[in-house]
Design an enzyme around this catalytic site. Structure first.
Site, PDB file in Angstrom:
ATOM      1  N   THR A 185      34.629  37.383  49.609  1.00 16.91           N
ATOM      2  CA  THR A 185      35.787  37.790  48.805  1.00 16.91           C
ATOM      3  C   THR A 185      35.858  36.859  47.605  1.00 16.91           C
ATOM      4  OG1 THR A 185      37.287  36.359  49.998  1.00 16.91           O
ATOM      5  CG2 THR A 185      37.106  38.601  50.790  1.00 16.91           C
ATOM      6  N   GLU A 222      38.150  42.459  53.390  1.00 14.30           N
ATOM      7  CA  GLU A 222      38.352  42.138  54.813  1.00 14.30           C
ATOM      8  C   GLU A 222      38.613  43.380  55.667  1.00 14.30           C
ATOM      9  OE1 GLU A 222      39.621  40.538  52.257  1.00 14.30           O
ATOM     10  OE2 GLU A 222      39.944  38.414  52.653  1.00 14.30           O
ATOM     11  N   LYS A 269      59.374  35.119  40.958  1.00 14.22           N
ATOM     12  CA  LYS A 269      60.624  34.919  41.678  1.00 14.22           C
ATOM     13  C   LYS A 269      61.694  34.440  40.703  1.00 14.22           C
ATOM     14  CE  LYS A 269      61.558  34.009  46.426  1.00 14.22           C
ATOM     15  NZ  LYS A 269      61.288  33.270  47.620  1.00 14.22           N
ATOM     16  N   TRP A 292      62.609  38.823  43.993  1.00 12.70           N
ATOM     17  CA  TRP A 292      61.255  39.171  43.556  1.00 12.70           C
ATOM     18  C   TRP A 292      61.272  40.267  42.503  1.00 12.70           C
ATOM     19  CZ3 TRP A 292      58.603  39.501  49.029  1.00 12.70           C
ATOM     20  CH2 TRP A 292      58.319  38.193  49.464  1.00 12.70           C
TER      21      TRP A 292
HETATM   22  P1  ADP Z   1      38.549  40.691  45.918  1.00 12.88           P
HETATM   23  O1  ADP Z   1      38.805  39.937  47.174  1.00 12.88           O
HETATM   24  O2  ADP Z   1      37.179  40.654  45.425  1.00 12.88           O
HETATM   25  O3  ADP Z   1      39.617  40.536  44.861  1.00 12.88           O
HETATM   26  P2  ADP Z   1      39.352  42.938  47.325  1.00 12.88           P
HETATM   27  O4  ADP Z   1      38.969  44.340  47.040  1.00 12.88           O
HETATM   28  O5  ADP Z   1      39.118  42.419  48.672  1.00 12.88           O
HETATM   29  O6  ADP Z   1      38.613  42.194  46.281  1.00 12.88           O
HETATM   30  O7  ADP Z   1      40.863  42.690  46.904  1.00 12.88           O
HETATM   31  C1  ADP Z   1      41.857  43.120  47.730  1.00 12.88           C
HETATM   32  C2  ADP Z   1      43.156  43.066  47.008  1.00 12.88           C
HETATM   33  O8  ADP Z   1      43.143  43.895  45.847  1.00 12.88           O
HETATM   34  C3  ADP Z   1      44.293  43.605  47.832  1.00 12.88           C
HETATM   35  O9  ADP Z   1      44.761  42.667  48.766  1.00 12.88           O
HETATM   36  C4  ADP Z   1      45.305  43.941  46.752  1.00 12.88           C
HETATM   37  O10 ADP Z   1      46.003  42.803  46.311  1.00 12.88           O
HETATM   38  C5  ADP Z   1      44.441  44.411  45.609  1.00 12.88           C
HETATM   39  N1  ADP Z   1      44.404  45.870  45.616  1.00 12.88           N
HETATM   40  C6  ADP Z   1      43.444  46.684  46.088  1.00 12.88           C
HETATM   41  N2  ADP Z   1      43.766  47.965  45.896  1.00 12.88           N
HETATM   42  C7  ADP Z   1      44.974  47.989  45.297  1.00 12.88           C
HETATM   43  C8  ADP Z   1      45.865  49.020  44.857  1.00 12.88           C
HETATM   44  N3  ADP Z   1      45.570  50.302  44.971  1.00 12.88           N
HETATM   45  N4  ADP Z   1      47.037  48.642  44.308  1.00 12.88           N
HETATM   46  C9  ADP Z   1      47.357  47.352  44.170  1.00 12.88           C
HETATM   47  N5  ADP Z   1      46.573  46.342  44.565  1.00 12.88           N
HETATM   48  C10 ADP Z   1      45.392  46.646  45.123  1.00 12.88           C
END
Ligand code: ADP
Length: 557
Positions: free
Chosen positions: A195, A340, A449, A454
């Site tokens: 990640t 994950e 915040k 929020w």
């Molecule tokens: P990286 O870890 O490489 O950034 P990931 O794909 O694992 O890539 O990232 C996951 C995160 O991306 C999620 O926890 C969320 O915060 C964000 N995310 C993924 N899809 C969406 C979505 N449709 N809307 C908002 N946030 C998103």
């Protein structure tokens, strides 16, 4: 209790069929052997092969790896675009119990070296594009004992700085296809993906054969990706971004034709391939959809074959959703997930309750991240882990559980990551409505915040990108003398366009709560993006640290 065996009740008496990914490709070979994988090669030409060819060549890869002393569990890394060779490696490595480790080439070379060394990769397969990076990496990654350039001899460079370099086509040429695939425990590791780790070092997510197969079955539900043999699927999302959201398994599982864009992900190149190959389905992050939309608008071209697209990785902006649906007749599905989670977590498929209210209600609801498919459990909890009501407004930490969700990171980095009930904290802040639609309001680390409440940066950004002059927008929380934090809206304008602070604030007024209105608007040349195309807010917060708010903004609150 006496030991049970499979012939004694209470066990069922069905066949045991380990869920290993080689069976997916075996199925594609037997039942859809003639369907194509069309790739824009890094060398230039469009290359066509069938699932039968892919199967045969993947088996040659397996033999080549075995002859190169690869053992089960060894990590085989790739720095490669979406293309048939990458898929061959995928199944060739996984089939013999090795672990295919996709490395994100958009990271800095130092980060890539760190990841390769942390993973302990023994082999690195890379596209021609990455030759300059690999020349820098080779001496920093001593555990890699074979570097394989994914091309043929005709395109190979003269001998250079890389030790133990092989050329892919020669590496697999003439190798036996008579090799055993599978035949091991379905929980065996199959893939590794780090990640991006906006805080601390990146962490490895180690997928198993079982989790990959279950994730692909889950994603084939009609309210998820719902692929069919009729589909022509173009994963623009790279294979190194969480298995191209599982498409590498789900497309062959139904025998859908695959169209791989290679290194060219600009509007004209994507359009050209989509049009020529009659792509019906595609998946990518919002930035890609924005580029394609701009190209369609500039040229007046259309995509009559494109039926539906998945937008994920960050929230889909309303302007993109409405434009694809209303102007181009393409159904937009908004998905949410994480590396994950293999990675799909939820999907914005519409339920009858919204359909009955008409198109506008359906589209507004699609801006939410959607509902989980069978195979993912999700809930929102407070700081103490207590479940919060699904009332569509109470926000909390989004936690998830399921057989395709990480139970620990590679080498147990970060220690225990599950709560007492086995839930994984996604780091996202969200609310859920009584119908089960989840909406992300922020990353926990990105929340703004203000006065203890929020503010959703995502809401502000999505509205701001609807302004005709705005190319991209990021809302970040910065220290404020009275309210702890207040939002600053950072704007990247489209080339040749202009807008003032007042224009942007007027555009937001009435669309969000008054106290959510950013206290200031800053214009930048380019909003920094992370390696998977997401806004890099960490960098923005650093850039604007110590920001001086305009006096009237401080006085007004
Ligand atoms: P990286 O870890 O490489 O950034 P990931 O794909 O694992 O890539 O990232 C996951 C995160 O991306 C999620 O926890 C969320 O915060 C964000 N995310 C993924 N899809 C969406 C979505 N449709 N809307 C908002 N946030 C998103």
């Amino acid at each position: 209790m006496p030991a049970l065996n499979a012939t004694q009740p209470p066990f069922g008496l069905m066949q045991d069929w380990p869920l290993t990914v080689d069976r997916v490709l075996e199925h594609a070979r037997v039942n859809h052997g003639h369907r194509e994988i069309v790739s824009r090669s890094v060398e230039g030409p469009i290359v066509r092969e069938t699932y039968a060819d892919l199967y045969a060549r993947a088996r040659q890869v397996s033999t080549a790896l075995l002859e190169d002393c690869v053992q089960p569990g060894d990590r085989i890394a790739t720095l490669a675009w979406n293309g048939a060779r990458h898929m061959e490696l995928w199944f060739g490595a996984m089939g013999i119990g090795a672990v295919l480790h996709t490395v994100n080439p958009r990271l800095f070379p130092e980060q890539i070296a760190w990841i390769i060394n942390d993973a302990g990769d023994t082999h690195m397969f890379f596209d021609l594009t990455f030759l300059p990076i690999v020349e820098q990496l080779a001496e920093k990654c001593p555990a890699v004992r074979r570097w394989v350039l994914m091309t043929d001899e005709a395109h190979a460079p003269p001998a250079g700085k890389i030790p133990n370099l092989a050329i892919y086509e020669s590496f697999i040429a003439g190798k036996s296809r008579d090799v055993t695939w599978g035949n091991f425990d379905e929980r065996t590791a199959a893939g590794l993906c780090y990640t991006s780790g906006t805080t601390g070092n990146p962490k490895g997510v180690l997928y198993s054969h079982r989790s990959n197969v279950l994730h692909s079955l889950t994603s084939l539900q009609r309210d998820s990706l719902g692929f069919s043999v009729d589909d022509v699927i173009m994963p623009i999302v790279p294979l190194f971004h969480a298995n191209a959201w599982g498409i590498t398994f789900s497309a062959p599982a139904v025998g859908a034709k695959l169209v791989m864009p290679g290194s060219k992900m600009d509007g004209p190149s994507i359009y050209e391939l989509m049009d020529a190959e009659k792509v019906t389905f595609s998946a990518a992050v919002p930035t890609v959809w924005l580029m394609l939309k701009q190209y369609l608008e500039e040229t007046g071209k259309r995509l009559p074959h494109l039926d539906r697209i998945v937008v994920a990785g960050s929230a889909v902006p309303e302007a993109i959703l409405r434009s694809y649906e209303d102007d181009y007749g393409v159904k937009v599905f908004h998905a949410w997930g994480m590396t994950e989670m293999s990675p799909l977590g939820s999907m914005g498929a519409t339920t009858p309750e919204f359909r009955e209210q008409g198109k506008d209600a359906v589209q507004r609801n699609k801006l939410k991240q959607g509902r989980p498919s069978f195979g993912v459990e999700m809930k929102i909890v407070d700081d103490n882990g207590n479940e919060l009501p699904r009332d569509g407004k109470t926000t909390g930490h989004l936690v998830v559980r399921g057989p395709a969700i990480a139970g620990a990171y590679f080498k147990n980095a970060g220690g225990n990551i599950l709560d007492k009930d086995g839930y994984f904290d996604t780091g996202d802040v969200a609310h859920m409505c009584p119908l089960g639609y989840m909406q992300i309001t922020d990353r926990a680390k990105d929340v703004i915040k203000s006065g203890g409440e929020w503010i959703s940066s995502i809401d502000i950004e999505n509205i701001a990108v609807g302004h005709p002059a705005v190319a991209n927008a990021a809302a970040i929380g910065l220290a404020h003398p009275k309210w702890d934090e207040r939002p600053l809206l950072v704007i990247e304008l489209k080339p040749g366009q202009s807008a003032s602070r007042e224009d942007i604030l007027a555009f937001l007024t009435g669309k969000i709560a008054k106290w959510w209105l950013p206290d200031d608007v800053a214009f930048v040349e380019k909003i920094p993006l992370g390696a998977t195309g997401k806004l890099n807010k960490l960098q923005l917060r650093q850039t604007f640290r110590g920001y001086t708010w305009p006096e009237q903004a401080v006085a007004a609150r």
